[in-house]
Scaffold this active site. Sequence first.
Site, PDB file in Angstrom:
ATOM      1  N   GLU A   5       8.635  -3.900  12.944  1.00  0.00           N
ATOM      2  CA  GLU A   5       8.906  -2.838  11.969  1.00  0.00           C
ATOM      3  C   GLU A   5       8.214  -1.511  12.331  1.00  0.00           C
ATOM      4  O   GLU A   5       8.699  -0.437  11.995  1.00  0.00           O
ATOM      5  CB  GLU A   5       8.462  -3.312  10.571  1.00  0.00           C
ATOM      6  CG  GLU A   5       8.833  -2.348   9.481  1.00  0.00           C
ATOM      7  CD  GLU A   5       8.428  -2.823   8.088  1.00  0.00           C
ATOM      8  OE1 GLU A   5       7.619  -3.753   7.977  1.00  0.00           O
ATOM      9  OE2 GLU A   5       8.940  -2.254   7.116  1.00  0.00           O
ATOM     10  N   SER A  42       5.328  -7.016   3.239  1.00  0.00           N
ATOM     11  CA  SER A  42       5.901  -7.312   4.559  1.00  0.00           C
ATOM     12  C   SER A  42       6.649  -8.651   4.534  1.00  0.00           C
ATOM     13  O   SER A  42       6.386  -9.512   3.682  1.00  0.00           O
ATOM     14  CB  SER A  42       4.775  -7.358   5.593  1.00  0.00           C
ATOM     15  OG  SER A  42       3.838  -8.338   5.220  1.00  0.00           O
ATOM     16  N   GLU A  45      -5.039  -3.628  -2.020  1.00  0.00           N
ATOM     17  CA  GLU A  45      -6.477  -3.364  -2.021  1.00  0.00           C
ATOM     18  C   GLU A  45      -6.813  -2.114  -1.194  1.00  0.00           C
ATOM     19  O   GLU A  45      -7.950  -1.651  -1.205  1.00  0.00           O
ATOM     20  CB  GLU A  45      -7.252  -4.585  -1.511  1.00  0.00           C
ATOM     21  CG  GLU A  45      -6.998  -4.983  -0.058  1.00  0.00           C
ATOM     22  CD  GLU A  45      -5.740  -5.849   0.151  1.00  0.00           C
ATOM     23  OE1 GLU A  45      -4.746  -5.651  -0.569  1.00  0.00           O
ATOM     24  OE2 GLU A  45      -5.772  -6.703   1.063  1.00  0.00           O
ATOM     25  N   LYS A  52      -1.371  -7.052  -9.232  1.00  0.00           N
ATOM     26  CA  LYS A  52      -2.337  -7.159  -8.125  1.00  0.00           C
ATOM     27  C   LYS A  52      -1.886  -6.117  -7.102  1.00  0.00           C
ATOM     28  O   LYS A  52      -1.055  -6.369  -6.252  1.00  0.00           O
ATOM     29  CB  LYS A  52      -2.284  -8.576  -7.530  1.00  0.00           C
ATOM     30  CG  LYS A  52      -3.550  -9.038  -6.835  1.00  0.00           C
ATOM     31  CD  LYS A  52      -4.004  -8.148  -5.693  1.00  0.00           C
ATOM     32  CE  LYS A  52      -3.209  -8.285  -4.428  1.00  0.00           C
ATOM     33  NZ  LYS A  52      -3.549  -7.275  -3.404  1.00  0.00           N
ATOM     34  N   CYS A  83       9.493   1.661   3.501  1.00  0.00           N
ATOM     35  CA  CYS A  83      10.368   0.546   3.868  1.00  0.00           C
ATOM     36  C   CYS A  83      11.788   1.029   4.078  1.00  0.00           C
ATOM     37  O   CYS A  83      12.620   0.312   4.613  1.00  0.00           O
ATOM     38  CB  CYS A  83      10.336  -0.532   2.804  1.00  0.00           C
ATOM     39  SG  CYS A  83      11.089   0.017   1.280  1.00  0.00           S
ATOM     40  N   PHE A 105       0.817  -1.221   0.000  1.00  0.00           N
ATOM     41  CA  PHE A 105       0.000   0.000   0.000  1.00  0.00           C
ATOM     42  C   PHE A 105       0.848   1.267   0.000  1.00  0.00           C
ATOM     43  O   PHE A 105       0.369   2.334  -0.354  1.00  0.00           O
ATOM     44  CB  PHE A 105      -0.945   0.005   1.231  1.00  0.00           C
ATOM     45  CG  PHE A 105      -0.260   0.420   2.508  1.00  0.00           C
ATOM     46  CD1 PHE A 105      -0.058   1.764   2.800  1.00  0.00           C
ATOM     47  CD2 PHE A 105       0.204  -0.523   3.420  1.00  0.00           C
ATOM     48  CE1 PHE A 105       0.584   2.151   3.976  1.00  0.00           C
ATOM     49  CE2 PHE A 105       0.845  -0.150   4.585  1.00  0.00           C
ATOM     50  CZ  PHE A 105       1.042   1.193   4.857  1.00  0.00           C
TER      51      PHE A 105
HETATM   52  P1  NAD Z   1       1.514  -6.608   2.986  1.00  0.00           P
HETATM   53  O1  NAD Z   1       2.545  -7.671   3.038  1.00  0.00           O
HETATM   54  O2  NAD Z   1       0.413  -6.639   3.983  1.00  0.00           O
HETATM   55  O3  NAD Z   1       0.793  -6.620   1.549  1.00  0.00           O
HETATM   56  C1  NAD Z   1       1.539  -6.619   0.359  1.00  0.00           C
HETATM   57  C2  NAD Z   1       0.710  -7.275  -0.733  1.00  0.00           C
HETATM   58  O4  NAD Z   1       0.457  -8.627  -0.364  1.00  0.00           O
HETATM   59  C3  NAD Z   1      -0.647  -6.622  -0.954  1.00  0.00           C
HETATM   60  O5  NAD Z   1      -0.919  -6.596  -2.327  1.00  0.00           O
HETATM   61  C4  NAD Z   1      -1.605  -7.535  -0.209  1.00  0.00           C
HETATM   62  O6  NAD Z   1      -2.879  -7.568  -0.779  1.00  0.00           O
HETATM   63  C5  NAD Z   1      -0.941  -8.884  -0.334  1.00  0.00           C
HETATM   64  N1  NAD Z   1      -1.212  -9.743   0.836  1.00  0.00           N
HETATM   65  C6  NAD Z   1      -1.474  -9.366   2.107  1.00  0.00           C
HETATM   66  N2  NAD Z   1      -1.665 -10.437   2.886  1.00  0.00           N
HETATM   67  C7  NAD Z   1      -1.526 -11.523   2.109  1.00  0.00           C
HETATM   68  C8  NAD Z   1      -1.593 -12.937   2.348  1.00  0.00           C
HETATM   69  N3  NAD Z   1      -1.851 -13.430   3.546  1.00  0.00           N
HETATM   70  N4  NAD Z   1      -1.376 -13.763   1.307  1.00  0.00           N
HETATM   71  C9  NAD Z   1      -1.107 -13.278   0.089  1.00  0.00           C
HETATM   72  N5  NAD Z   1      -1.036 -11.949  -0.188  1.00  0.00           N
HETATM   73  C10 NAD Z   1      -1.225 -11.081   0.796  1.00  0.00           C
HETATM   74  O7  NAD Z   1       2.284  -5.212   3.011  1.00  0.00           O
HETATM   75  P2  NAD Z   1       1.665  -3.754   3.104  1.00  0.00           P
HETATM   76  O8  NAD Z   1       1.140  -3.550   4.481  1.00  0.00           O
HETATM   77  O9  NAD Z   1       0.765  -3.485   1.966  1.00  0.00           O
HETATM   78  O10 NAD Z   1       2.974  -2.879   2.872  1.00  0.00           O
HETATM   79  C11 NAD Z   1       3.858  -2.538   3.892  1.00  0.00           C
HETATM   80  C12 NAD Z   1       5.017  -3.496   3.966  1.00  0.00           C
HETATM   81  O11 NAD Z   1       5.702  -3.529   2.721  1.00  0.00           O
HETATM   82  C13 NAD Z   1       6.059  -3.098   4.987  1.00  0.00           C
HETATM   83  O12 NAD Z   1       6.505  -4.248   5.655  1.00  0.00           O
HETATM   84  C14 NAD Z   1       7.169  -2.502   4.142  1.00  0.00           C
HETATM   85  O13 NAD Z   1       8.452  -2.537   4.724  1.00  0.00           O
HETATM   86  C15 NAD Z   1       7.102  -3.357   2.943  1.00  0.00           C
HETATM   87  N6  NAD Z   1       7.720  -2.697   1.800  1.00  0.00           N
HETATM   88  C16 NAD Z   1       8.925  -3.163   1.401  1.00  0.00           C
HETATM   89  C17 NAD Z   1       9.567  -2.549   0.352  1.00  0.00           C
HETATM   90  C18 NAD Z   1      10.895  -3.049  -0.125  1.00  0.00           C
HETATM   91  O14 NAD Z   1      11.313  -2.615  -1.179  1.00  0.00           O
HETATM   92  N7  NAD Z   1      11.573  -3.934   0.577  1.00  0.00           N
HETATM   93  C19 NAD Z   1       8.987  -1.452  -0.293  1.00  0.00           C
HETATM   94  C20 NAD Z   1       7.737  -1.026   0.145  1.00  0.00           C
HETATM   95  C21 NAD Z   1       7.113  -1.658   1.200  1.00  0.00           C
END
Ligand code: NAD
Length: 513
Positions: free
Chosen positions: A398, A244, A194, A191, A299, A167
């Site tokens: 985090e 994450s 959401e 994808k 991140c 997000f």
């Molecule tokens: P998230 O892991 O909750 O979601 C990321 C994606 O995975 C979304 O599209 C979500 O719909 C999907 N998702 C969520 N739960 C899922 C599940 N159980 N099974 C399959 N798919 C699932 O992350 P977020 O809250 O949207 O974003 C924040 C996180 O992203 C933080 O941990 C941040 O550090 C990380 N991030 C990392 C980088 C990087 O380059 N390393 C960059 C941006 C964000």
Amino acid sequence: MTELAPAPGERADSNGAGIAPIHHWIDGASVAGASGRVGPVFNPATGRQTGAVDLASVEEVDRAVRSAKAAFGSWRSVSLGRRAELMFAIRELVHARKAEIAKLLVAEHGKVLSDALGEVTRGLEVIEYACGIPTLLKGEFSEQASTGVDVYSIRQPVGVVAGITPFNFPAMVPMWMWAPALACGNTFVLKPSEKDPSASIFTAQLLQEAGVPDGVFNVVHGDKVAVDALLEHPDVAALSFVGSTPIARSIYETGTRHGKRVQALGGAKNHMVVLPDADIEMAADAAVSAAYGSAGERCMAVSVVVCVGEVAEPLIAAIRERLPRIRVGDGMDPASEMGPLVTREHRDKVAGYLDSGAAQGARILADGRETTPAGDGFFLGVSLLDEVTPEMDAYRDEIFGPVLGVMRVATYDEALRLINDNPYGNGTAIFTRDGGVARQFQFDVEAGMVGINVPIPVPVAYYSFGGWNASLFGDSHIYGPEGIHFYTRGKVVTSRWPDPATSTVDLGFPQTR
Ligand code: NAD
């Protein structure tokens, strides 16, 4: 010209309550969801629901993948010159519509407009890099590897690529993926998160306007159901994930088990080390900017300042002095420097680290709950926790919010050990005037991206982005040269054009001399 995709709550098709539907984009057209499941999209500054995003079923994901698969054959045949031309056209359109994309980000993510514009600008850099695709895909050639035999290497697209994005950068992180993937000749299924899905649909419309053929770029919205369908789909060849760490790990394990090429970038805990010889004012400016920018939802945000020796007191004083001046408010208000968090639940979770930190022995030097703007928005003021130690939840997790922790150590070696013992390894930074120590830090530290007097060292587009350890699963960093490599497969051709007059039967193993 593509109509501006207004923020959901402002759209003509919003229902009486101002809630607009947000649909998939498949085969060059908006496709209403048929799963019967939708998710809420909020304006975090008001706390009001503005959109209802379709959550895809397995069948809808399959439809998007089939569209991408059908488009692959002709897209990979498009000449490099034409693909470069299209990337230039996309670059021009994204540049021209930057402000509109940024407004969509503010409306659903909550970040302030200047930060949203910065996000689009950094994404544009990756598109600009992809404009050089003819040069980036150049292979190697060895003439006369054997007598009359030439050997050369080429790189070809992998096929249908899926991107699953977080997000916090709803425009830029997808650009990290689709720009190089499409330029390399792949077709794409995105994808997006959401929580803030509208920028992806606007992007799809811009790509179509630029001339990208239908089916080359598709968007399916959804949750775990859609992600699992992509992970298991036999026609998805490669998958890029950013999100994450627990989800990144599971995406990597499941995707590779299904035979896919996977890069999965995870979460982070970024340390900023400040040595006693650092410029205190500069370090304080950097810490405050990197900790509270985008409300800490980056991140690469600095989450902990590690004060070495006597730097602690003056540095903490300089940071504290800056906090009351940070203006927290609606991202569309030009006066605001920091917006709300993305959801109410996330805001409450972040605030919970103040309670757990205090209960576990940290000192709250600034409590954001006391400076949170009034109203129903998901705001939280800026917080500063001192005397944080490694066993506290506020250090181990985090957080991903406007809470900066301060840790005090006696030596450089202690600071280094702290970072290298941490399970993450995304970004890190050191502030010092001593070039020798900075160079040693670069040599020693276990992190993928290092800043020397630079708090958020996100690599420029012609390098690649990626962390180490629990911040990345897979071999490839994202965008830059590693992105091109990830989205292509190598092929080596050994070629002979013999003079028919010299041809003979020879059962011996081919020799190179
Ligand atoms: P998230 O892991 O909750 O979601 C990321 C994606 O995975 C979304 O599209 C979500 O719909 C999907 N998702 C969520 N739960 C899922 C599940 N159980 N099974 C399959 N798919 C699932 O992350 P977020 O809250 O949207 O974003 C924040 C996180 O992203 C933080 O941990 C941040 O550090 C990380 N991030 C990392 C980088 C990087 O380059 N390393 C960059 C941006 C964000």
